[in-house]
Motif scaffolding. Structure first.
Motif, PDB file in Angstrom:
ATOM      1  N   VAL A 216      -2.149  -1.631  -2.137  1.00  0.00           N
ATOM      2  CA  VAL A 216      -0.968  -2.685  -2.311  1.00  0.00           C
ATOM      3  C   VAL A 216      -0.361  -2.010  -3.704  1.00  0.00           C
TER       4      VAL A 216
ATOM      5  N   ASN B 159       3.152   2.411  -1.927  1.00  0.00           N
ATOM      6  CA  ASN B 159       2.307   2.216  -0.721  1.00  0.00           C
ATOM      7  C   ASN B 159       2.110   3.386   0.010  1.00  0.00           C
TER       8      ASN B 159
ATOM      9  N   ASP C 263       3.516   2.730   3.780  1.00  0.00           N
ATOM     10  CA  ASP C 263       5.087   2.487   3.595  1.00  0.00           C
ATOM     11  C   ASP C 263       5.826   3.855   3.222  1.00  0.00           C
TER      12      ASP C 263
ATOM     13  N   THR D  31       2.822  -3.418  -6.043  1.00  0.00           N
ATOM     14  CA  THR D  31       3.896  -4.331  -6.386  1.00  0.00           C
ATOM     15  C   THR D  31       4.760  -4.127  -7.498  1.00  0.00           C
TER      16      THR D  31
ATOM     17  N   ARG E 252      -2.366  -3.420  -6.852  1.00  0.00           N
ATOM     18  CA  ARG E 252      -3.210  -4.798  -6.527  1.00  0.00           C
ATOM     19  C   ARG E 252      -4.435  -4.661  -5.726  1.00  0.00           C
ATOM     20  N   THR E 253      -4.638  -3.626  -4.860  1.00  0.00           N
ATOM     21  CA  THR E 253      -5.847  -3.360  -4.159  1.00  0.00           C
ATOM     22  C   THR E 253      -6.128  -1.849  -4.257  1.00  0.00           C
TER      23      THR E 253
ATOM     24  N   PRO F 153       6.876  -4.566   3.394  1.00  0.00           N
ATOM     25  CA  PRO F 153       5.874  -3.663   2.598  1.00  0.00           C
ATOM     26  C   PRO F 153       4.598  -4.236   2.243  1.00  0.00           C
ATOM     27  N   ASN F 154       3.564  -3.449   2.194  1.00  0.00           N
ATOM     28  CA  ASN F 154       2.299  -3.703   1.859  1.00  0.00           C
ATOM     29  C   ASN F 154       1.505  -4.427   2.928  1.00  0.00           C
ATOM     30  N   THR F 155       1.683  -4.188   4.027  1.00  0.00           N
ATOM     31  CA  THR F 155       1.199  -4.968   5.167  1.00  0.00           C
ATOM     32  C   THR F 155      -0.278  -4.468   5.265  1.00  0.00           C
ATOM     33  N   GLU F 156      -0.831  -3.473   5.023  1.00  0.00           N
ATOM     34  CA  GLU F 156      -2.252  -3.440   5.010  1.00  0.00           C
ATOM     35  C   GLU F 156      -3.111  -3.539   6.265  1.00  0.00           C
TER      36      GLU F 156
END
Length: 248
Positions: A67, A106, A109, A69, A75-76, A149-152
């Motif tokens: 992720v 990402n 993405d 942002t 973030r991950t 965005p950033n669904t992971e």
């Protein structure tokens, strides 16, 4: 118009100048192995090697396997060193590249944006989900062409396990799975994602997309259309360059 794209993955860091008029690499990509441990400083060195290989001095778009942002902050970091968490990747990588303008997005993405513009998702409306099968499973979700965005989605729980630990390309290799057994795991995963999102189309990306003929026909109990990524494993590089161009 050409912009440089770099795709940072769990196993390799690859990049090339991208022709954004064609949505394809302008030169053959250059790849270095992702360092282990994949710390921010070590990965930044690998990125510099790739960019320096071409003598590039313009804007650079980069993907990250986690992720991101605000176009900057990680973030991950599931498949790289946890030291990345809360790192300002844009500042770190921009500094390592001597102050070149840098955009970070990402990885899935980026691949999704490229496929929607130039590949298998071009002109498709409704819900489209791109899934990249590699070291982990990345996801990009689009509704009428707009990215969430950033669904992971690779971290969804499936049968008591994190999905990417069971159905990624790495899981196939680690467990020495046949194409049939691996396709069965992928089918279960797609059924789960389909239950949650009801997409019209799944696009299967990552390196395994080059071998779609080995497994896609084995996936039967999914209602959505399933196609391989047209840009295959170059989608992340192209999408990273697209994002850099938008930020320039």
């Amino acid at each position: 118009m050409q912009i440089f794209g770099v795709d940072i993955g769990g196993s390799g860091i690859k990049g090339a100048p991208v022709d954004l008029d064609r949505g394809d690499l302008a030169q053959e990509r250059h790849k270095v192995l992702t360092p282990h441990p994949a710390t921010p400083e070590a990965v930044a060195d690998g990125v510099k090697q790739v960019v320096d290989h071409f003598g590039w001095t313009g804007p650079v778009g980069l993907t990250f396997p986690g992720v991101v942002t605000g176009g900057a902050t990680v973030r991950t970091a599931a498949n790289v060193d946890p030291g990345w968490i809360d790192t300002d990747a844009r500042a770190l990588l921009g500094d390592r590249l001597g102050g070149l303008p840098v955009t970070v997005v990402n990885d899935a993405d980026a691949a999704g944006v490229a496929e929607m513009e130039f590949g298998a998702g071009r002109g498709r409306r409704g819900t489209v989900i791109l899934l990249t099968f590699g070291t982990g499973i990345g996801s990009a979700v689009f509704v009428d062409g707009v990215l969430l965005p950033n669904t992971e989605l690779g971290h969804l729980e499936l049968g008591g396990h994190e999905a990417e630990k069971r159905a990624s390309s790495k899981a196939k290799e680690d467990h020495d799975l046949s194409w049939e057994r691996w396709a069965h795991r992928v089918q279960r995963y797609l059924q789960h994602v389909e239950m949650l999102f009801s997409p019209e189309l799944f696009i299967i990306g990552g390196g395994v997309s080059r071998k779609a003929d080995k497994f896609l026909h084995l996936i039967e109990e999914v209602k959505a259309e399933i196609v391989p990524a047209r840009l295959q494993n170059n989608a992340g590089i192209v999408g990273a360059a697209m994002r850099a161009a938008q930020s320039a």
